[in-house]
Write an enzyme that holds these catalytic residues in place. Structure first.
Site, PDB file in Angstrom:
ATOM      1  CG  ASP A   1      -2.014   7.722   0.909  1.00  0.00           C
ATOM      2  OD1 ASP A   1      -1.290   8.720   1.055  1.00  0.00           O
ATOM      3  OD2 ASP A   1      -2.760   7.555  -0.077  1.00  0.00           O
TER       4      ASP A   1
ATOM      5  CB  SER B   1      -1.942   3.771  -3.740  1.00  0.00           C
ATOM      6  OG  SER B   1      -2.424   4.948  -3.149  1.00  0.00           O
ATOM      7  CB  ALA B   2      -7.346   3.727  -1.950  1.00  0.00           C
TER       8      ALA B   2
ATOM      9  CD  GLU C   1      -9.242   4.933   5.722  1.00  0.00           C
ATOM     10  OE1 GLU C   1      -9.493   6.090   5.355  1.00  0.00           O
ATOM     11  OE2 GLU C   1      -8.102   4.449   5.709  1.00  0.00           O
TER      12      GLU C   1
ATOM     13  CG  ASP D   1      -2.462   2.102   6.459  1.00  0.00           C
ATOM     14  OD1 ASP D   1      -2.500   1.960   5.224  1.00  0.00           O
ATOM     15  OD2 ASP D   1      -3.176   2.918   7.074  1.00  0.00           O
TER      16      ASP D   1
ATOM     17  CG  ASP E   1      -1.605   1.218   1.548  1.00  0.00           C
ATOM     18  OD1 ASP E   1      -2.319   1.674   0.643  1.00  0.00           O
ATOM     19  OD2 ASP E   1      -1.483   1.760   2.670  1.00  0.00           O
TER      20      ASP E   1
HETATM   21  O1  C5P Z   1      -5.639   2.282   1.647  1.00  0.00           O
HETATM   22  P1  C5P Z   1      -4.897   3.426   1.067  1.00  0.00           P
HETATM   23  O2  C5P Z   1      -3.737   3.851   1.894  1.00  0.00           O
HETATM   24  O3  C5P Z   1      -4.489   3.178  -0.349  1.00  0.00           O
HETATM   25  O4  C5P Z   1      -5.979   4.600   1.082  1.00  0.00           O
HETATM   26  C1  C5P Z   1      -5.747   5.921   0.832  1.00  0.00           C
HETATM   27  C2  C5P Z   1      -5.692   6.753   2.061  1.00  0.00           C
HETATM   28  O5  C5P Z   1      -6.140   8.052   1.698  1.00  0.00           O
HETATM   29  C3  C5P Z   1      -6.528   6.313   3.239  1.00  0.00           C
HETATM   30  O6  C5P Z   1      -5.680   6.266   4.355  1.00  0.00           O
HETATM   31  C4  C5P Z   1      -7.565   7.436   3.424  1.00  0.00           C
HETATM   32  O7  C5P Z   1      -7.748   7.768   4.777  1.00  0.00           O
HETATM   33  C5  C5P Z   1      -6.937   8.602   2.712  1.00  0.00           C
HETATM   34  N1  C5P Z   1      -7.894   9.498   2.078  1.00  0.00           N
HETATM   35  C6  C5P Z   1      -7.829  10.852   2.357  1.00  0.00           C
HETATM   36  N2  C5P Z   1      -8.703  11.717   1.750  1.00  0.00           N
HETATM   37  C7  C5P Z   1      -9.626  11.267   0.883  1.00  0.00           C
HETATM   38  C8  C5P Z   1      -9.684   9.890   0.577  1.00  0.00           C
HETATM   39  C9  C5P Z   1      -8.799   9.033   1.208  1.00  0.00           C
HETATM   40  O8  C5P Z   1      -6.979  11.261   3.151  1.00  0.00           O
HETATM   41  N3  C5P Z   1     -10.438  12.131   0.306  1.00  0.00           N
HETATM   42 MG    MG Z   2      -2.882   3.060   3.583  1.00  0.00          MG
END
Ligand code: C5P
Ligand code: MG
Length: 297
Positions: A51, A164-165, A96, A238, A49
């Protein structure tokens, strides 16, 4: 009583003795490490991952920016939009990291957050040429030891999938500014779609959010097929959603799951210990994964 030598590798590694390191099933992890070391680098691939896994969660108690935060907190977003984005974060981030809800229950909320959030970003008239400065001015940082890790994996030709999201364009920029993008890295994420004037008009492809990485994994089955000889996986994440990043990997033999638990710790520790082989609580470094890699590479 079992003889002590059953967890010899674990005991030999100082990094695994620290009190923020939790290993629920030491015999399993010992066997995994043994196999990973024996099979060596030619059988290894990394799935991680971005973030709060490759990037840092906090510095001196202050939260570090996620990919999304880099934009949301930048001067590129007008105050009125910031307020909307802050409200979205206050509503959906607690969901989340909620320890009581299931992933299935969280999915519709994540869809809502991402759909609304990216919609607001598109309304801001962001320009491609501004991204680099936004990253520079943010406090997004890589975990200590990422630079060594990226370099080492490249040197030893071990493929690394960054799943990554967050936002692909931003995460690449963070990696470039704090380390280097290498040829063995492949990123699956949400990439921005710019028009011919370099203005953000939307996002490309299917949305990746925190809890649909299993679907993303299946869409990338071609990538995994080309790596099918690499049967051993080190997965780093994470979130509970990150555990699904390796879904659909053919021929998987071993998977060592390393989880960073950064927030809502007490409520989630038990679940993380169940789900991840090694749990690292409030760790701002790559010390543990790197110590393991040093034994394999
Ligand atoms: O799971 P992953 O680390 O890929 O997800 C992306 C992260 O981005 C998540 O930790 C989520 O809290 C964060 N996020 C954010 N603002 C957003 C969408 C997601 O900070 N609008
Ligand atoms: Mg993450």
């Amino acid at each position: 009583r079992r003889p002590k030598k059953r967890t010899k590798i674990i005991e030999m590694m100082d990094e695994l003795q620290k009190e923020n390191v939790y290993i629920k099933d030491k015999e399993r992890v010992e066997k995994l490490l043994c196999q990973l070391i024996q099979d060596g680098k030619s059988k290894l691939q990394i799935i991680t991952d971005f973030d709060m896994t490759l990037s840092r969660f906090s510095i001196n108690g202050k939260r570090c920016a996620t990919c999304h935060n880099v934009l949301e907190d930048s001067t590129l977003v007008p105050e009125s939009k910031k307020q909307i984005l802050d409200e979205l974060r206050d509503t959906y981030y607690p969901i989340e990291i909620n320890a009581k809800m299931t992933i299935e229950e969280k999915i519709p909320f994540m869809m809502e957050w991402y759909t609304k959030g990216t919609g607001v970003l598109v309304e801001c008239g962001l320009k491609q040429s501004d991204l680099s400065l936004a990253v520079k001015e943010s406090n997004a940082q890589l975990r200590e030891g990422c630079d060594w890790q990226f370099h080492a994996l490249h040197e030893h030709s071990v493929p690394m999938l960054i799943f990554s999201a967050g936002i692909g364009d931003i995460l690449e920029e963070i990696i470039k500014q704090h380390s280097q993008m290498y040829a063995n890295m492949r990123v699956v994420s949400n990439y921005m779609d710019f028009n011919h004037d370099g203005m953000l008009v939307g996002f490309k492809g299917d949305l990746v959010h925190t809890y649909n990485k299993n679907e993303g994994a299946l869409r990338n089955s071609d990538y995994f097929t080309t790596l099918k000889e690499r049967r051993n996986i080190i997965l780093m994440g994470d979130s509970m959603g990150d555990l699904r990043m390796a879904d659909g990997v053919p021929n998987m033999q071993q998977i060592l799951k390393i989880g960073f638990l950064n927030d809502n710790i007490e409520e989630r520790l038990e679940k993380y210990k169940e789900a991840y082989d090694i749990v690292l609580v409030s760790d701002s470094t790559m010390d543990v994964p790197n110590a393991i890699l040093k034994k394999i590479l």
